[in-house]
Write an enzyme that holds these catalytic residues in place. Sequence first.
Site, mmCIF file in Angstrom:
data_model
loop_
_atom_site.group_PDB
_atom_site.id
_atom_site.type_symbol
_atom_site.label_atom_id
_atom_site.label_comp_id
_atom_site.label_asym_id
_atom_site.label_seq_id
_atom_site.Cartn_x
_atom_site.Cartn_y
_atom_site.Cartn_z
ATOM 1 N N ASP A 61 1.565 -0.964 -0.062
ATOM 2 C CA ASP A 61 0.182 0.308 0.030
ATOM 3 C C ASP A 61 1.352 1.060 0.071
ATOM 4 O O ASP A 61 0.282 2.163 0.851
ATOM 5 C CB ASP A 61 -1.057 -0.285 1.272
ATOM 6 C CG ASP A 61 -1.394 1.016 1.160
ATOM 7 O OD1 ASP A 61 -1.898 1.731 0.479
ATOM 8 O OD2 ASP A 61 -2.666 1.365 1.928
ATOM 9 N N ASN A 103 -1.855 3.672 13.103
ATOM 10 C CA ASN A 103 -2.657 2.955 13.133
ATOM 11 C C ASN A 103 -2.809 1.807 13.176
ATOM 12 O O ASN A 103 -3.553 1.149 13.581
ATOM 13 C CB ASN A 103 -4.342 3.797 12.408
ATOM 14 C CG ASN A 103 -5.164 2.841 12.379
ATOM 15 O OD1 ASN A 103 -5.957 2.773 13.794
ATOM 16 N ND2 ASN A 103 -5.674 1.919 11.253
ATOM 17 N N HIS A 104 -1.667 0.805 11.914
ATOM 18 C CA HIS A 104 -2.262 -0.335 11.901
ATOM 19 C C HIS A 104 -0.403 -0.485 11.819
ATOM 20 O O HIS A 104 0.484 0.213 11.410
ATOM 21 C CB HIS A 104 -3.114 -0.640 10.605
ATOM 22 C CG HIS A 104 -2.742 0.222 9.530
ATOM 23 N ND1 HIS A 104 -3.772 1.440 9.495
ATOM 24 C CD2 HIS A 104 -1.214 -0.015 8.828
ATOM 25 C CE1 HIS A 104 -3.175 1.989 8.029
ATOM 26 N NE2 HIS A 104 -1.755 1.505 7.658
ATOM 27 N N GLN A 169 -3.268 -5.179 6.227
ATOM 28 C CA GLN A 169 -2.701 -3.743 8.182
ATOM 29 C C GLN A 169 -3.641 -3.654 9.124
ATOM 30 O O GLN A 169 -4.401 -3.329 9.438
ATOM 31 C CB GLN A 169 -3.084 -2.439 7.091
ATOM 32 C CG GLN A 169 -1.493 -2.447 5.678
ATOM 33 C CD GLN A 169 -2.653 -0.758 4.630
ATOM 34 O OE1 GLN A 169 -3.715 -0.916 4.666
ATOM 35 N NE2 GLN A 169 -2.308 -0.549 4.349
ATOM 36 N N ASP A 171 -4.552 -3.414 12.712
ATOM 37 C CA ASP A 171 -4.954 -2.149 14.023
ATOM 38 C C ASP A 171 -4.058 -2.812 14.694
ATOM 39 O O ASP A 171 -3.946 -3.460 14.997
ATOM 40 C CB ASP A 171 -6.300 -2.272 13.810
ATOM 41 C CG ASP A 171 -7.703 -0.323 12.592
ATOM 42 O OD1 ASP A 171 -6.607 -1.213 11.572
ATOM 43 O OD2 ASP A 171 -7.504 0.033 13.416
ATOM 44 N N ARG A 199 2.945 14.308 9.235
ATOM 45 C CA ARG A 199 1.681 13.907 9.076
ATOM 46 C C ARG A 199 1.594 12.580 9.524
ATOM 47 O O ARG A 199 1.667 11.966 9.148
ATOM 48 C CB ARG A 199 2.353 14.181 7.975
ATOM 49 C CG ARG A 199 0.530 14.234 6.721
ATOM 50 C CD ARG A 199 0.420 12.709 6.565
ATOM 51 N NE ARG A 199 -1.134 12.069 5.925
ATOM 52 C CZ ARG A 199 -1.120 11.603 5.224
ATOM 53 N NH1 ARG A 199 -0.564 10.141 5.805
ATOM 54 N NH2 ARG A 199 -2.708 11.560 4.350
ATOM 55 N N ASP A 201 -1.028 10.058 9.787
ATOM 56 C CA ASP A 201 -2.089 9.316 9.353
ATOM 57 C C ASP A 201 -2.915 8.884 9.879
ATOM 58 O O ASP A 201 -3.412 8.435 11.426
ATOM 59 C CB ASP A 201 -1.315 7.840 8.632
ATOM 60 C CG ASP A 201 -2.353 7.722 7.518
ATOM 61 O OD1 ASP A 201 -2.570 8.251 6.555
ATOM 62 O OD2 ASP A 201 -2.213 5.943 7.793
ATOM 63 N N GLU A 243 -3.917 14.084 9.748
ATOM 64 C CA GLU A 243 -5.195 13.653 9.465
ATOM 65 C C GLU A 243 -6.762 12.981 9.361
ATOM 66 O O GLU A 243 -6.439 12.142 9.741
ATOM 67 C CB GLU A 243 -4.967 13.100 7.010
ATOM 68 C CG GLU A 243 -5.568 12.392 6.315
ATOM 69 C CD GLU A 243 -5.504 10.778 5.882
ATOM 70 O OE1 GLU A 243 -5.537 11.070 4.976
ATOM 71 O OE2 GLU A 243 -4.614 10.101 7.063
ATOM 72 N N HIS A 309 -1.554 12.649 -2.575
ATOM 73 C CA HIS A 309 -1.608 11.358 -3.010
ATOM 74 C C HIS A 309 -3.013 10.928 -2.736
ATOM 75 O O HIS A 309 -2.704 9.663 -4.107
ATOM 76 C CB HIS A 309 -0.331 10.907 -1.860
ATOM 77 C CG HIS A 309 -0.761 10.240 -0.712
ATOM 78 N ND1 HIS A 309 -0.654 12.265 -0.212
ATOM 79 C CD2 HIS A 309 -0.953 9.914 0.086
ATOM 80 C CE1 HIS A 309 -1.404 11.726 1.082
ATOM 81 N NE2 HIS A 309 -1.047 10.021 1.207
ATOM 82 N N ASP A 310 -3.612 11.095 -2.298
ATOM 83 C CA ASP A 310 -5.041 10.115 -2.459
ATOM 84 C C ASP A 310 -6.131 10.233 -3.580
ATOM 85 O O ASP A 310 -6.012 11.728 -3.893
ATOM 86 C CB ASP A 310 -5.684 10.028 -1.056
ATOM 87 C CG ASP A 310 -4.750 9.811 0.174
ATOM 88 O OD1 ASP A 310 -4.087 8.398 -0.457
ATOM 89 O OD2 ASP A 310 -5.176 9.825 1.077
#
Length: 553
Positions: A61, A103-104, A169, A171, A199, A201, A243, A309-310
């Site tokens: 990812d 987060n993961h 991924q 959590d 930054r 996520d 984010e 980037h998303d």
Amino acid sequence: MINDLWYKNAVVYCLSVETFMDANGDGVGDFQGLQRRLDYLSGLGVNAIWLMPFQASPGLDDGYDVSDYYNIDPRYGTLGDFVEFTHSAKQRGIRVLIDLVVNHTSDQHPWFKQACADKSSRYRDWYVWSEKKPENADEGMVFPGVQKTTWTRDEKSGEYYFHRFFKFQPDLNTGNPYVQAEILKIMGFWIQLGVSGFRMDAVPFVIAEKGADVKASKPQFDLLRRFREFLQWRKGDSIILAEANVVPKENLQYFGDDGDRMQMMFNFHVNQALFYALASADTRPLAKAMNETRERPQTGQWGIFLRNHDELDLGRLTEKQRQAVFSAFGPDKDMQLYDRGIRRRLAPMLGGDPRRLKLAYSLMYSLPGTPVLRYGDEIGMGDDLALEERNCARTPMQWSTEPHGGFTKAEKPVLPVINEGPYGFEHVNVAAQRRDPESMLNWTERMIRMRKEAPEIGWGTFSVLDCGDTGVLAMRYDWRNNAVVIIHNLHDKPVEITFDPGVGDSGHVLIDIADGGDSTADEKGRHNMVLEPFGYRWYRAGGLDYLLKRSDI
């Protein structure tokens, strides 16, 4: 009030090491290549570089599946290369922010492998488990249409693990004090190696309560304060850029009422309204979004962006507004992603029209907050819709007319460089635009310089001025006895407007600080002007002796 918060009047440049510059010729960008391009970024005028994930990862990812938080993906170099890069950036006055993806982890991370292999492992509770598949396992997917569930069975232990993102991924159990302590250790490690912040996520997921029995997850906002306290102790001027795509009424909980949590947040609410304004020439929802996100602590700041980037997430627009944006900028299914957004770069979305591109970026530089520019947007790079999902807008930087756009000497780059059509590297590249005084690149340099010389935008308060046309956005910023007035015509036709700057005698003369001419008010103190299609104006109220009039507080 602290008057030297660097992020309040900065310009941030986002890039991926993987696709920026390849120094060793293996087809993959690396830190040595990035270091060689620091003078380019310095010349552009950016204050900070935000690096997308570069830590060790299987790369399923784009690096958002980390397998070792304390090391670099060997394709990009070594920790030594990273320190050389941060040192070189510091010499040029450029700060470095890095992605913090906590987060993961990857399912290949040693923590998760041990957690699966042994239920008594100390890492078992670092993840979120359930003996049975929860009833809500098919809800809350981040990637609808691609992702099928948020709970997957681990064959070794026979139990189900939670993953808000893809199944590879898992959590982290961020409510576990040991996990929280590890996150602080990760932050401390990279701060020691020269970064100025992170930054972070997926912040709402990081602080969410997790578990099979959790029906209504409550955010753990105190966790944000812990992150902030730790960073402030280790490096006083380091920041976290969050984010967090949340509704406006929740913003203050992320900033903290006293400004004691996140220093910066991306303003997704304004971003979506901005694209609707560009699609419809109706600035009213944009003005409403700015007012709804007006409240923030004095030390808090918005990150203002156009594309990242998303995909362009349109989830908070009404159905009618969303369809208007889809119709204007992403009408074909292969331009859309996850039933909620558009996966294209900005230049092709706007038909490659330089007038519309400059209007959009002038808006980005002038909306309340700190602008965040994406690599390649300074030259108007395009996208490759033949690539899967988000990769279409993550192609390598186009430096010159050399093979593969000067990105690499390898026969096969990590992702194909755009080489066909109007956005191919032979037509769109840095070297050619450097030589053209009217190019997007040289325009961007001028805009960044102008934005940094207008601290009223980053520090001041804003007012939306009535100019009698809902397709024109007229704004005034006030700060320390200085004012700037910025006007944008979103129509595809010329318009005549009349407005009162609202600053008394000092608004009688508006000095143009961009490309046009000055404006003088009539006897009633009102300015009348004609704006060309997609035109914009940046004015300073009063005169060019504004620095002599600026107050200290």
